[in-house]
Scaffold this active site. Structure first.
Site, short mmCIF file in Angstrom:
data_model
loop_
_atom_site.label_atom_id
_atom_site.label_comp_id
_atom_site.label_asym_id
_atom_site.label_seq_id
_atom_site.Cartn_x
_atom_site.Cartn_y
_atom_site.Cartn_z
N ASN A 161 -14.62 1.34 3.11
CA ASN A 161 -13.09 1.59 3.15
C ASN A 161 -12.63 2.38 4.07
O ASN A 161 -11.34 2.82 4.09
CB ASN A 161 -12.75 1.67 1.81
CG ASN A 161 -12.95 3.21 1.16
OD1 ASN A 161 -13.65 3.98 1.87
ND2 ASN A 161 -12.20 3.56 0.57
N SER B 64 -0.79 4.35 0.37
CA SER B 64 -1.63 5.21 1.44
C SER B 64 -0.68 6.02 2.35
O SER B 64 -1.09 7.30 2.21
CB SER B 64 -2.66 4.45 2.00
OG SER B 64 -3.49 4.02 0.97
N VAL C 219 -18.91 -17.27 -9.42
CA VAL C 219 -19.75 -16.39 -9.98
C VAL C 219 -20.82 -15.93 -9.01
O VAL C 219 -21.40 -14.83 -9.37
CB VAL C 219 -20.47 -17.22 -11.22
CG1 VAL C 219 -21.06 -18.45 -10.98
CG2 VAL C 219 -21.09 -16.38 -12.13
N ARG D 166 -14.61 -15.25 -10.85
CA ARG D 166 -14.11 -16.78 -10.51
C ARG D 166 -15.14 -17.26 -9.68
O ARG D 166 -15.65 -18.32 -10.21
CB ARG D 166 -12.80 -16.60 -9.84
CG ARG D 166 -12.36 -18.17 -9.39
CD ARG D 166 -10.98 -18.15 -9.09
NE ARG D 166 -10.98 -17.41 -7.37
CZ ARG D 166 -9.86 -17.16 -6.69
NH1 ARG D 166 -8.72 -17.47 -7.15
NH2 ARG D 166 -9.92 -16.62 -5.44
N LYS E 25 -13.11 -5.41 3.39
CA LYS E 25 -14.30 -4.18 3.37
C LYS E 25 -15.56 -4.73 3.48
O LYS E 25 -16.29 -3.92 3.99
CB LYS E 25 -14.19 -3.70 1.89
CG LYS E 25 -12.77 -2.99 1.68
CD LYS E 25 -12.60 -2.37 0.23
CE LYS E 25 -11.29 -1.71 0.17
NZ LYS E 25 -11.22 -1.10 -1.23
N SER F 27 0.76 -1.05 0.19
CA SER F 27 0.05 0.09 0.19
C SER F 27 0.87 1.21 -0.04
O SER F 27 1.91 1.41 0.78
CB SER F 27 -0.93 0.07 1.25
OG SER F 27 -1.54 1.23 1.28
P1 NDP Z 1 -11.28 -8.57 -1.92
O1 NDP Z 1 -10.43 -9.57 -1.39
O2 NDP Z 1 -12.47 -8.16 -1.72
O3 NDP Z 1 -11.62 -9.44 -3.67
C1 NDP Z 1 -10.75 -10.07 -4.45
C2 NDP Z 1 -11.48 -9.99 -5.67
O4 NDP Z 1 -10.28 -10.85 -6.65
C3 NDP Z 1 -12.70 -11.41 -5.54
O5 NDP Z 1 -13.23 -11.25 -6.85
C4 NDP Z 1 -11.54 -12.70 -5.87
O6 NDP Z 1 -12.33 -13.70 -6.62
C5 NDP Z 1 -10.47 -12.16 -7.05
N1 NDP Z 1 -9.33 -12.88 -7.20
C6 NDP Z 1 -8.28 -13.19 -6.29
N2 NDP Z 1 -7.47 -14.02 -6.53
C7 NDP Z 1 -7.77 -14.44 -7.92
C8 NDP Z 1 -7.31 -15.19 -8.71
N3 NDP Z 1 -6.12 -15.85 -8.65
N4 NDP Z 1 -8.00 -15.56 -9.89
C9 NDP Z 1 -9.18 -14.74 -10.39
N5 NDP Z 1 -9.96 -14.10 -9.26
C10 NDP Z 1 -9.10 -13.70 -8.25
O7 NDP Z 1 -10.28 -7.49 -2.78
P2 NDP Z 1 -10.86 -6.14 -3.19
O8 NDP Z 1 -12.07 -5.89 -3.84
O9 NDP Z 1 -11.01 -5.31 -1.85
O10 NDP Z 1 -9.49 -5.27 -3.77
C11 NDP Z 1 -9.35 -5.99 -5.03
C12 NDP Z 1 -8.06 -5.17 -5.69
O11 NDP Z 1 -8.41 -3.90 -6.15
C13 NDP Z 1 -6.96 -5.19 -4.95
O12 NDP Z 1 -5.66 -5.52 -5.59
C14 NDP Z 1 -6.91 -3.93 -4.43
O13 NDP Z 1 -5.45 -3.57 -4.04
C15 NDP Z 1 -7.39 -2.90 -5.43
N6 NDP Z 1 -7.85 -1.74 -4.90
C16 NDP Z 1 -7.35 -0.83 -5.51
C17 NDP Z 1 -7.80 0.56 -4.98
C18 NDP Z 1 -7.33 1.73 -5.44
O14 NDP Z 1 -7.56 2.79 -5.24
N7 NDP Z 1 -6.35 1.97 -6.58
C19 NDP Z 1 -9.00 0.81 -4.19
C20 NDP Z 1 -9.67 -0.60 -3.98
C21 NDP Z 1 -8.99 -1.87 -4.31
P3 NDP Z 1 -13.33 -14.85 -6.08
O15 NDP Z 1 -14.47 -14.08 -5.60
O16 NDP Z 1 -13.57 -15.63 -6.79
O17 NDP Z 1 -12.30 -15.16 -4.58
#
Ligand code: NDP
Length: 278
Positions: free
Chosen positions: A92, A22, A159, A157, A71, A20
């Site tokens: 967040n 931040s 659904v 992944r 979150k 991060s």
């Molecule tokens: P979550 O942990 O809530 O969700 C993760 C998501 O990624 C799920 O949909 C998960 O799928 C999917 N995922 C993880 N690993 C894999 C994989 N190997 N193959 C396919 N799908 C995968 O994370 P967040 O939603 O909070 O954050 C997501 C991303 O966004 C992070 O990288 C975070 O750093 C970034 N982000 C950036 C921000 C910015 O300000 N630039 C703000 C917020 C987030 P499944 O449901 O199948 O597990």
């Protein structure tokens, strides 16, 4: 008599969290606006989230950013939630007011400011594909639908998680859900957003190649010191542009900063500095 100055404490909790940026952004905002505050990086595993939040509050913490994967879980700890966070089902930003914890979500407004103001991406009437259905997707779907796209599809992944989000938001606009291998490709996508955290683990899921054309703007919510796996993938598959999430990061941070400190920082110089350092 010696006086002690107590500096207001803020921080970001996540797992992982070492990537991060931040803390740097909030330090720059504080310098720019003359606010006395400190901002810490707090690595907290899911089992320890409640203890860590309550301990931060007890020891004088004023506010927290909450990142992957907490979150949704953190909603159970808040006493009051903003409308946008409640609609998203994801928080967040926490504000500690006396013994109360208030929850908000600045991800959606952060992404919109970056796309609309910084990058000049037209959203009205566009076809949008979001990859991933975690906390970040929950935060961005509502604000994106407010911009009246022609369609918004969430591919994930798992659904079921995409389907739950689509069902929650179907009254706000044309939204659908599918697996990565079933993304509708009858019309080209104008905007493809990667909201998976796969890149954080060095993984590249089977992103749908057919979704990308020479007209597609690709936006990776993830960001890095070097191009993220998704931004490289998008560029290699002929996207018109491929951008990492630095702008969203800075814009959502500015919104949190204003909630905490009542002062709006200027994001332009901070974004420039982050990208120069990237
Ligand atoms: P979550 O942990 O809530 O969700 C993760 C998501 O990624 C799920 O949909 C998960 O799928 C999917 N995922 C993880 N690993 C894999 C994989 N190997 N193959 C396919 N799908 C995968 O994370 P967040 O939603 O909070 O954050 C997501 C991303 O966004 C992070 O990288 C975070 O750093 C970034 N982000 C950036 C921000 C910015 O300000 N630039 C703000 C917020 C987030 P499944 O449901 O199948 O597990």
């Amino acid at each position: 008599m010696a006086t002690t100055t107590v500096i207001d404490r803020y921080g970001v909790m996540g797992h992982p969290v070492s990537h991060s940026r931040s803390p740097v952004i909030h330090r720059l905002f504080a310098l720019q606006t003359g606010q006395k505050m400190q901002y810490e990086l707090l690595h907290v595993a899911p089992d320890n989230l409640e203890t860590a939040v309550r301990q931060f509050q007890r020891t004088g913490g004023k506010g927290l950013n909450i990142t992957v994967p907490h979150k949704r879980a953190v909603i159970n700890l808040v006493d009051l939630i903003s409308e946008r966070a409640s609609t998203a089902g994801a928080v967040n930003t926490l504000v500690f007011r006396g013994s109360e914890i208030h929850g908000d979500n600045t991800d959606g407004i952060g992404l919109l400011r970056d796309l609309d103001v910084n990058l000049d991406v037209a959203l009205e009437g566009s076809n949008i594909l979001i990859l991933g259905a975690g906390g970040a997707t929950r935060g961005i779907v509502g604000p994106l639908l407010e911009m009246q796209p022609r369609s918004l599809c969430i591919a994930n992944r798992t659904v079921d998680k995409a389907e739950v989000i689509a069902a929650n938001f179907e009254r706000y606009g044309p939204i659908s859900a599918c697996r990565f291998d079933a993304v509708p490709v009858d019309e080209p996508y104008d905007l493809v957003i990667n909201a998976t955290s796969a890149g954080l683990q060095g993984e590249t899921p089977p992103y749908p190649e057919e979704a990308i054309s020479g007209e597609t703007f690709c936006y990776d919510l993830s960001y890095g010191l070097s191009p993220t796996p998704f931004s490289t993938w998008a560029r290699d598959h002929g996207a018109a542009r491929s951008v990492m999430g630095w702008g969203m990061l800075v814009e959502q941070a500015a919104e949190s900063f204003e909630i905490w400190r009542g002062v709006r920082p200027d994001t332009v110089p901070v974004l420039k500095q982050m990208q120069i350092n990237a």
